[in-house]
Design a protein around this motif. Sequence first.
Motif, PDB file in Angstrom:
ATOM      1  N   THR A   1       3.233  63.813   3.016  1.00 32.40           N
ATOM      2  CA  THR A   1       3.381  63.369   4.394  1.00 32.40           C
ATOM      3  C   THR A   1       4.448  64.200   5.090  1.00 32.40           C
ATOM      4  O   THR A   1       5.517  64.436   4.539  1.00 32.40           O
ATOM      5  N   SER A   2       4.129  64.638   6.275  1.00 32.91           N
ATOM      6  CA  SER A   2       5.089  65.424   7.041  1.00 32.91           C
ATOM      7  C   SER A   2       6.229  64.528   7.515  1.00 32.91           C
ATOM      8  O   SER A   2       6.250  63.321   7.262  1.00 32.91           O
ATOM      9  N   LYS A   3       7.164  65.120   8.226  1.00 34.00           N
ATOM     10  CA  LYS A   3       8.195  64.331   8.891  1.00 34.00           C
ATOM     11  C   LYS A   3       7.518  63.368   9.871  1.00 34.00           C
ATOM     12  O   LYS A   3       6.548  63.725  10.532  1.00 34.00           O
ATOM     13  N   VAL A   4       8.039  62.159   9.935  1.00 38.72           N
ATOM     14  CA  VAL A   4       7.499  61.152  10.855  1.00 38.72           C
ATOM     15  C   VAL A   4       8.324  61.171  12.147  1.00 38.72           C
ATOM     16  O   VAL A   4       9.555  61.096  12.107  1.00 38.72           O
TER      17      VAL A   4
ATOM     18  N   ARG B   1       5.566  56.417   5.218  1.00 34.02           N
ATOM     19  CA  ARG B   1       4.829  56.367   6.477  1.00 34.02           C
ATOM     20  C   ARG B   1       5.111  55.038   7.182  1.00 34.02           C
ATOM     21  O   ARG B   1       5.457  54.050   6.529  1.00 34.02           O
TER      22      ARG B   1
ATOM     23  N   TYR C   1       4.416  57.023  17.692  1.00 37.67           N
ATOM     24  CA  TYR C   1       4.782  57.714  16.461  1.00 37.67           C
ATOM     25  C   TYR C   1       3.699  58.724  16.093  1.00 37.67           C
ATOM     26  O   TYR C   1       2.536  58.615  16.528  1.00 37.67           O
TER      27      TYR C   1
ATOM     28  N   LEU D   1       5.937  66.662  16.928  1.00 37.07           N
ATOM     29  CA  LEU D   1       5.479  66.849  15.552  1.00 37.07           C
ATOM     30  C   LEU D   1       5.205  68.318  15.249  1.00 37.07           C
ATOM     31  O   LEU D   1       5.344  68.751  14.097  1.00 37.07           O
TER      32      LEU D   1
ATOM     33  N   TYR E   1       2.617  61.593  12.693  1.00 40.17           N
ATOM     34  CA  TYR E   1       2.858  62.287  11.433  1.00 40.17           C
ATOM     35  C   TYR E   1       1.549  62.918  10.975  1.00 40.17           C
ATOM     36  O   TYR E   1       0.465  62.598  11.494  1.00 40.17           O
TER      37      TYR E   1
END
Length: 286
Positions: free
Chosen positions: A175-178, A144, A165, A222, A167
């Motif tokens: 954690t998802s893609k940032v 992150r 940003y 996102l 996420y």
Amino acid sequence: MTGQTIGNAVAVRDNGPGALVAQHRADLELVMPSHLQKRVGAWIRTTQGLLRRDEKLLEAAQNDPGQFMSVLLDAARLGLEPGTEQYHLVPRWNRKKRCTEITGVRGYQGEIELMYRAGAVSSVIVEVAREKDQFEYEPGIDERPRHKVDWDLDLEQRGGLRLVYAYAVMKDGATSKVVVLNRGHIAKARAKSDSANGKYPERSPWATDEEAMWLKTAAHRLTKWVPTSAEYIREQLRAKADVNAERQPAPLPTGPLPQPFDSSEPDDEDDAIDAEFVDDEGEVRS
């Protein structure tokens, strides 16, 4: 209240776009998620209030009532509130028609709401980093971003918008893609916006709340990596249906059922089996 404002209020109430919204209450309620159907009356009154307060918005709705209702149906289908940070109503110049019409712009809170409603995430983080903030993130190394803010500085001292940003933290803790966007990314997104480049750019949320549109752009990117309500719920229902289908008992056979065995009837002699019997004396007899 001025005479013109009174006239607009009457138009909204009696035969204008506001009345049209009320007339289509059943259609709006039909496409709304269940949680919003319970307060469809308040949703409609909020929309009517926007028209009463904003003459340009009212004029654009009157120019093309069909387009206006199409935008409202889109907001209702998504379960978002028009005229809020969830969903903006903006007049847009239509070159072919030579008049303004209503367009809908999904806000960053609307994007976040759809992700939460899907049920796959425990939290969604969408933030801007300003010029004096410390921001570090290396894809493939950092899970992150690390964003440090000097909270003793006021907004002006922190400097202008530098990065945005977004996420999500999933329900399982992953954690998802940032998503990280800079000014160049935001400029390209703004260049594609009808509301920012139309006849009334000053009415666009890009002009009235630039930071919110930075946040919205990142949140929207996102959604490519995090389930939103519509797609996620469809997949969940489809998977549940598949599981239920596997658990269903086998169908009963059709046609006449076999007759029960009657022990009172003698066995067919042809079916008898030759055997030897041993009596109590140990002698074998046939």
